[in-house]
Design an enzyme around this catalytic site. Structure first.
Site, PDB file in Angstrom:
ATOM      1  N   LYS A 100       0.875  -1.065   0.055  1.00 20.31           N
ATOM      2  CA  LYS A 100      -0.058  -0.044   0.016  1.00 20.31           C
ATOM      3  C   LYS A 100       0.683   1.201   0.161  1.00 20.31           C
ATOM      4  O   LYS A 100       0.403   2.303   0.027  1.00 20.31           O
ATOM      5  CB  LYS A 100      -0.907   0.026   1.019  1.00 20.31           C
ATOM      6  CG  LYS A 100      -2.249  -0.961   0.988  1.00 20.31           C
ATOM      7  CD  LYS A 100      -3.380  -1.184   1.881  1.00 20.31           C
ATOM      8  CE  LYS A 100      -4.502  -2.100   1.476  1.00 20.31           C
ATOM      9  NZ  LYS A 100      -4.976  -2.775   2.611  1.00 20.31           N
ATOM     10  N   ARG A 101       2.145   1.040   0.202  1.00 22.69           N
ATOM     11  CA  ARG A 101       3.091   2.373   0.196  1.00 22.69           C
ATOM     12  C   ARG A 101       3.356   2.537  -1.341  1.00 22.69           C
ATOM     13  O   ARG A 101       3.680   3.704  -1.586  1.00 22.69           O
ATOM     14  CB  ARG A 101       4.372   1.898   0.864  1.00 22.69           C
ATOM     15  CG  ARG A 101       4.157   1.737   2.479  1.00 22.69           C
ATOM     16  CD  ARG A 101       5.637   1.628   3.085  1.00 22.69           C
ATOM     17  NE  ARG A 101       5.895   0.196   2.892  1.00 22.69           N
ATOM     18  CZ  ARG A 101       5.438  -0.879   3.823  1.00 22.69           C
ATOM     19  NH1 ARG A 101       4.596  -0.603   4.467  1.00 22.69           N
ATOM     20  NH2 ARG A 101       5.934  -1.817   3.268  1.00 22.69           N
TER      21      ARG A 101
END
Ligand code: GLU
Length: 280
Positions: free
Chosen positions: A256-257
């Site tokens: 998700k980064r």
């Protein structure tokens, strides 16, 4: 259930609303969607919103929008209902608790006061890169009453050290993981009473009649843990199909980064789902 013939295929996708979905999620969910479709089955969407500190409502709305944009369709879920609801894990706490009580009554779990950090993380699915460390067993043999008399406890599942867990994986072929070596006693309930990902996932996949779990290959070790939970609860495990993981240009697994590869950003920059899929 209709008599005769194989059971209807029931698959699921289980996004966690702790960030925006990225291309890696889309590929796994697309495979799950395709397998349900090709089996003439049903796809369930389950909202894995147990991680109270990190879950945000806007991410729930975003995943619905992103999944639809990508072309993924489901037949049961929090938005459209179905016979196995509720479909958000935060509304299923009573079902999780009941399973925990059974494990406890059968002596399969023990209270533990160790490693706050691991315990806090337990509610999230442990992906390969951040899989929980092998628990050294500190609280395994401590008298339960003494442990319970102290501060709030987590509860760990006692794994059968040395046992080889095997399964024939639809995506990755024959698999074997050794309890006590590849993974240790794992958390099933946190000190705040929230069930861990491992417990909630097994209980919900079973209750929702899931016949095949399609997920990323980073969760192979979690599957071995979950096979133990199925057995302890007296349930037959579903089939498993682990999908290969997507990496970025540097070879780092998507997470998700990776904002640039989030489905929203891709959409906003003019990408089309069919082109993205063609690149796989
Ligand atoms: N919510 C979990 C995740 O996002 C799902 C894992 C699974 O498919 O079991 O990693």
């Amino acid at each position: 259930m209709a008599s005769g013939g194989p059971p209807v295929y029931r698959g699921r996708i289980a996004p966690s609303p702790t960030g925006h979905l990225h291309l890696g999620h889309a590929r796994t969910f697309w495979i799950a969607h395709g397998r349900a479709e090709s089996h003439g089955g049903v796809l369930v969407l389950r909202n894995e919103d147990l991680d109270g500190d990190r879950v945000r409502r806007e991410f729930v709305e975003a995943f619905f929008e992103d999944l639809r944009w990508f072309g993924i369709r489901w037949q049961e879920g929090p938005d459209c209902g179905g016979p196995h609801g509720p479909y958000s894990q935060s509304e299923r706490r009573a079902v999780h608790q009941e399973a925990f009580e059974r494990l406890r009554a059968a002596g399969q779990v023990y209270p533990c006061v160790c490693s706050r950090k691991d315990i806090q993380a337990a509610v999230r699915a442990p992906h390969a890169a951040d899989d929980e460390p092998l628990y050294p067993g500190t609280c395994r043999c401590r008298p339960v009453d003494a442990v319970l008399a102290g501060r709030p406890v987590s509860w760990r599942f006692r794994v059968p050290d040395g046992e080889v867990l095997t399964w024939n994986d639809g995506g990755q072929g024959s698999q074997a993981r050794i309890a006590g070596r590849d993974f240790g006693d794992f958390v099933v309930v946190r000190p705040d009473g929230v069930p861990s990902y491992q417990l909630a996932c097994v209980v919900d996949d079973h209750a929702m009649g899931i016949t095949e779990v399609v997920r990323g290959a980073d969760l192979l070790v979690s599957t071995a843990r979950q096979i133990l939970l199925y057995r302890a609860l007296g349930w037959a495990p579903p089939a498993f199909f682990h999908c290969p993981l997507l990496s970025d240009a540097q070879g780092v697994r998507l997470s998700k980064r990776h904002a640039a590869l989030s489905l929203r950003t891709l959409r906003d920059t003019g990408a089309h789902p069919s082109e993205l899929r063609a690149a796989w």
